[in-house]
Design a protein around this motif. Structure first.
Motif, PDB file in Angstrom:
ATOM      1  N   LEU A   1       0.805  -1.222   0.000  1.00  0.00           N
ATOM      2  CA  LEU A   1       0.000   0.000   0.000  1.00  0.00           C
ATOM      3  C   LEU A   1       0.841   1.276   0.000  1.00  0.00           C
ATOM      4  O   LEU A   1       0.298   2.373  -0.130  1.00  0.00           O
ATOM      5  CB  LEU A   1      -0.914   0.031   1.240  1.00  0.00           C
ATOM      6  CG  LEU A   1      -2.179  -0.820   1.210  1.00  0.00           C
ATOM      7  CD1 LEU A   1      -2.955  -0.639   2.513  1.00  0.00           C
ATOM      8  CD2 LEU A   1      -3.064  -0.471   0.031  1.00  0.00           C
ATOM      9  N   ALA A   2       2.141   1.133   0.150  1.00  0.00           N
ATOM     10  CA  ALA A   2       3.002   2.306   0.331  1.00  0.00           C
ATOM     11  C   ALA A   2       2.890   3.288  -0.834  1.00  0.00           C
ATOM     12  O   ALA A   2       2.661   4.491  -0.632  1.00  0.00           O
ATOM     13  CB  ALA A   2       4.448   1.863   0.519  1.00  0.00           C
ATOM     14  N   GLU A   3       3.052   2.806  -2.042  1.00  0.00           N
ATOM     15  CA  GLU A   3       3.018   3.700  -3.210  1.00  0.00           C
ATOM     16  C   GLU A   3       1.660   4.381  -3.337  1.00  0.00           C
ATOM     17  O   GLU A   3       1.581   5.579  -3.625  1.00  0.00           O
ATOM     18  CB  GLU A   3       3.329   2.909  -4.487  1.00  0.00           C
ATOM     19  CG  GLU A   3       3.352   3.773  -5.742  1.00  0.00           C
ATOM     20  CD  GLU A   3       3.689   2.987  -7.001  1.00  0.00           C
ATOM     21  OE1 GLU A   3       3.832   3.601  -8.071  1.00  0.00           O
ATOM     22  OE2 GLU A   3       3.794   1.741  -6.906  1.00  0.00           O
ATOM     23  N   TRP A   4       0.579   3.623  -3.111  1.00  0.00           N
ATOM     24  CA  TRP A   4      -0.772   4.191  -3.238  1.00  0.00           C
ATOM     25  C   TRP A   4      -1.013   5.279  -2.206  1.00  0.00           C
ATOM     26  O   TRP A   4      -1.541   6.342  -2.524  1.00  0.00           O
ATOM     27  CB  TRP A   4      -1.805   3.070  -3.092  1.00  0.00           C
ATOM     28  CG  TRP A   4      -3.211   3.567  -3.172  1.00  0.00           C
ATOM     29  CD1 TRP A   4      -3.918   3.886  -4.300  1.00  0.00           C
ATOM     30  CD2 TRP A   4      -4.091   3.826  -2.070  1.00  0.00           C
ATOM     31  NE1 TRP A   4      -5.181   4.322  -3.965  1.00  0.00           N
ATOM     32  CE2 TRP A   4      -5.328   4.295  -2.607  1.00  0.00           C
ATOM     33  CE3 TRP A   4      -3.966   3.691  -0.690  1.00  0.00           C
ATOM     34  CZ2 TRP A   4      -6.412   4.628  -1.808  1.00  0.00           C
ATOM     35  CZ3 TRP A   4      -5.060   4.031   0.113  1.00  0.00           C
ATOM     36  CH2 TRP A   4      -6.257   4.494  -0.444  1.00  0.00           C
ATOM     37  N   LEU A   5      -0.613   5.044  -0.949  1.00  0.00           N
ATOM     38  CA  LEU A   5      -0.813   6.042   0.105  1.00  0.00           C
ATOM     39  C   LEU A   5      -0.008   7.307  -0.178  1.00  0.00           C
ATOM     40  O   LEU A   5      -0.499   8.425   0.010  1.00  0.00           O
ATOM     41  CB  LEU A   5      -0.419   5.453   1.456  1.00  0.00           C
ATOM     42  CG  LEU A   5      -1.401   4.435   2.044  1.00  0.00           C
ATOM     43  CD1 LEU A   5      -0.769   3.695   3.212  1.00  0.00           C
ATOM     44  CD2 LEU A   5      -2.690   5.115   2.471  1.00  0.00           C
ATOM     45  N   LEU A   6       1.212   7.137  -0.635  1.00  0.00           N
ATOM     46  CA  LEU A   6       2.033   8.294  -0.968  1.00  0.00           C
ATOM     47  C   LEU A   6       1.428   9.090  -2.128  1.00  0.00           C
ATOM     48  O   LEU A   6       1.433  10.325  -2.117  1.00  0.00           O
ATOM     49  CB  LEU A   6       3.455   7.842  -1.320  1.00  0.00           C
ATOM     50  CG  LEU A   6       4.296   7.363  -0.139  1.00  0.00           C
ATOM     51  CD1 LEU A   6       5.533   6.619  -0.626  1.00  0.00           C
ATOM     52  CD2 LEU A   6       4.696   8.539   0.750  1.00  0.00           C
ATOM     53  N   LYS A   7       0.895   8.373  -3.097  1.00  0.00           N
ATOM     54  CA  LYS A   7       0.271   9.050  -4.237  1.00  0.00           C
ATOM     55  C   LYS A   7      -0.933   9.858  -3.780  1.00  0.00           C
ATOM     56  O   LYS A   7      -1.185  10.960  -4.284  1.00  0.00           O
ATOM     57  CB  LYS A   7      -0.144   8.017  -5.284  1.00  0.00           C
ATOM     58  CG  LYS A   7      -0.649   8.638  -6.576  1.00  0.00           C
ATOM     59  CD  LYS A   7      -0.946   7.570  -7.618  1.00  0.00           C
ATOM     60  CE  LYS A   7      -1.438   8.204  -8.916  1.00  0.00           C
ATOM     61  NZ  LYS A   7      -1.746   7.159  -9.950  1.00  0.00           N
ATOM     62  N   GLN A   8      -1.695   9.331  -2.802  1.00  0.00           N
ATOM     63  CA  GLN A   8      -2.831  10.075  -2.264  1.00  0.00           C
ATOM     64  C   GLN A   8      -2.369  11.387  -1.619  1.00  0.00           C
ATOM     65  O   GLN A   8      -3.110  12.369  -1.580  1.00  0.00           O
ATOM     66  CB  GLN A   8      -3.579   9.235  -1.218  1.00  0.00           C
ATOM     67  CG  GLN A   8      -4.151   7.936  -1.735  1.00  0.00           C
ATOM     68  CD  GLN A   8      -5.068   8.129  -2.925  1.00  0.00           C
ATOM     69  OE1 GLN A   8      -6.067   8.838  -2.840  1.00  0.00           O
ATOM     70  NE2 GLN A   8      -4.731   7.506  -4.039  1.00  0.00           N
TER      71      GLN A   8
ATOM     72  N   GLU B   1      -4.242  14.189   4.074  1.00  0.00           N
ATOM     73  CA  GLU B   1      -5.228  15.222   4.388  1.00  0.00           C
ATOM     74  C   GLU B   1      -4.715  16.619   4.042  1.00  0.00           C
ATOM     75  O   GLU B   1      -5.485  17.491   3.631  1.00  0.00           O
ATOM     76  CB  GLU B   1      -5.586  15.157   5.878  1.00  0.00           C
ATOM     77  CG  GLU B   1      -6.844  15.914   6.251  1.00  0.00           C
ATOM     78  CD  GLU B   1      -8.093  15.341   5.604  1.00  0.00           C
ATOM     79  OE1 GLU B   1      -9.012  16.145   5.305  1.00  0.00           O
ATOM     80  OE2 GLU B   1      -8.156  14.125   5.369  1.00  0.00           O
ATOM     81  N   SER B   2      -3.424  16.839   4.221  1.00  0.00           N
ATOM     82  CA  SER B   2      -2.862  18.165   3.980  1.00  0.00           C
ATOM     83  C   SER B   2      -2.253  18.296   2.582  1.00  0.00           C
ATOM     84  O   SER B   2      -1.723  19.344   2.231  1.00  0.00           O
ATOM     85  CB  SER B   2      -1.781  18.480   5.016  1.00  0.00           C
ATOM     86  OG  SER B   2      -0.689  17.573   4.893  1.00  0.00           O
ATOM     87  N   GLY B   3      -2.322  17.215   1.806  1.00  0.00           N
ATOM     88  CA  GLY B   3      -1.713  17.209   0.481  1.00  0.00           C
ATOM     89  C   GLY B   3      -2.489  18.022  -0.530  1.00  0.00           C
ATOM     90  O   GLY B   3      -3.562  18.574  -0.237  1.00  0.00           O
ATOM     91  N   PRO B   4      -2.001  18.116  -1.736  1.00  0.00           N
ATOM     92  CA  PRO B   4      -2.657  18.913  -2.781  1.00  0.00           C
ATOM     93  C   PRO B   4      -4.012  18.333  -3.139  1.00  0.00           C
ATOM     94  O   PRO B   4      -4.198  17.111  -3.159  1.00  0.00           O
ATOM     95  CB  PRO B   4      -1.677  18.816  -3.966  1.00  0.00           C
ATOM     96  CG  PRO B   4      -0.907  17.557  -3.719  1.00  0.00           C
ATOM     97  CD  PRO B   4      -0.779  17.446  -2.227  1.00  0.00           C
ATOM     98  N   VAL B   5      -4.968  19.221  -3.400  1.00  0.00           N
ATOM     99  CA  VAL B   5      -6.308  18.809  -3.802  1.00  0.00           C
ATOM    100  C   VAL B   5      -6.308  18.554  -5.299  1.00  0.00           C
ATOM    101  O   VAL B   5      -5.853  19.390  -6.082  1.00  0.00           O
ATOM    102  CB  VAL B   5      -7.351  19.886  -3.450  1.00  0.00           C
ATOM    103  CG1 VAL B   5      -8.736  19.460  -3.919  1.00  0.00           C
ATOM    104  CG2 VAL B   5      -7.334  20.157  -1.953  1.00  0.00           C
TER     105      VAL B   5
END
Length: 278
Positions: free
Chosen positions: A94-101, A154-158
């Motif tokens: 799940l690491a890559e997917w979570l980072l992409k989010q 949550e704080s990442g780009p929209v």
């Protein structure tokens, strides 16, 4: 402070490999080198530079950088105001997917997080877990890693608004997933609309357009199909099956079952047993 962890045998979706905090001396550097896991640095004070793919980034407090597996990187503390940073190394399916989010990828490796000191506190809590949670530490560390990544998501780009057709597909997919998980519960159309975050009438209309059936009818068919899967288990009574798919009233269950399958649950089970005996 730095700690290296052994490979997790249980948490294959996401697991820590290391974490730490370091106040670097001037021009302290790492690389050029590659890692076989993800390594995420977050700058607490000072400045430094990060190089990857021929691009150099000058970074300071409230920023960070992601190192992806198998990629050559180099980073160095500033000569006059060297950085202090914390970091986590991790891997998993799940690491890559979570980072992409969170907006962090190989082509977009720079982190911006100026909200609070929560990331730093998670690292401290990871360190404290050694004495506070000795028996459950591996799960505790993974929980803290999930919390840290959730902060970044949550704080990442929209993401920019998708085309209407794409958004409708996403909403319908969410309804399907929600029903798949909660078909056995006493779930209403209001519950589904609230969970998706859309007006009930609009969501029902959108679903009907995409699926050629109503949400209510889809839910009923999902429940009855699940009931049919259970009919082969002789240890389950019709009442057990009825309650297991969201119908506490056996008469209502029988009515819905006959509406979908054309015969009563009892007759359906009899035919199933007859076919199995042939």
């Amino acid at each position: 402070m730095i700690e290296y962890l052994q490979k997790s045998k249980h948490h294959t979706e996401l697991h820590l490999t290391q974490f730490g905090i370091e106040s670097c001396i001037p021009r302290h550097f790492h690389g050029p080198a590659v890692r076989d896991y993800y390594l995420l640095h977050y700058i607490l004070e000072g400045r430094g530079s990060f190089e990857v793919g021929g691009t150099t980034y000058t970074l300071g407090k409230g920023q960070g950088f992601l190192i992806c597996p198998g990629v050559v990187t180099y980073y160095e503390a500033d000569a006059s105001h060297p950085w202090t940073y914390c970091w986590v190394g991790f891997n998993g399916t799940l690491a890559e997917w979570l980072l992409k989010q969170a907006g962090l990828t190989l082509s977009s490796p720079i982190l911006h997080y100026n909200s609070d000191d929560r990331l730093y506190r998670y690292i401290q809590m990871m360190d404290d877990s050694k004495k506070d949670f000795p028996r459950s530490r591996e799960s505790r560390l993974n929980g803290l890693l999930y919390l840290m990544l959730s902060e970044l998501v949550e704080s990442g780009p929209v993401e920019p608004n998708s085309p209407k057709s794409v958004r409708s597909e996403v909403y319908v997919e969410k309804v399907l997933d929600l029903i798949e998980v909660n078909y056995a519960q006493k779930i209403t159309m209001e519950d589904i609309a609230h969970a998706i975050g859309l007006n009930r009438s609009y969501l029902c209309s959108l679903f009907k357009q995409r699926m050629n059936t109503s949400i209510q009818d889809y839910l009923i068919r999902c429940r009855i199909n699940k009931a049919c899967e259970m009919m082969g288990n002789a240890e389950l009574s019709i009442g057990d099956i009825s309650r297991s798919v969201g119908y506490n009233d056996p008469l209502l269950f029988s009515k819905m079952f006959k509406k979908v399958k054309g015969l009563s649950p009892k007759h359906y089970r009899t035919e199933l047993q007859t076919e199995a005996g042939d």
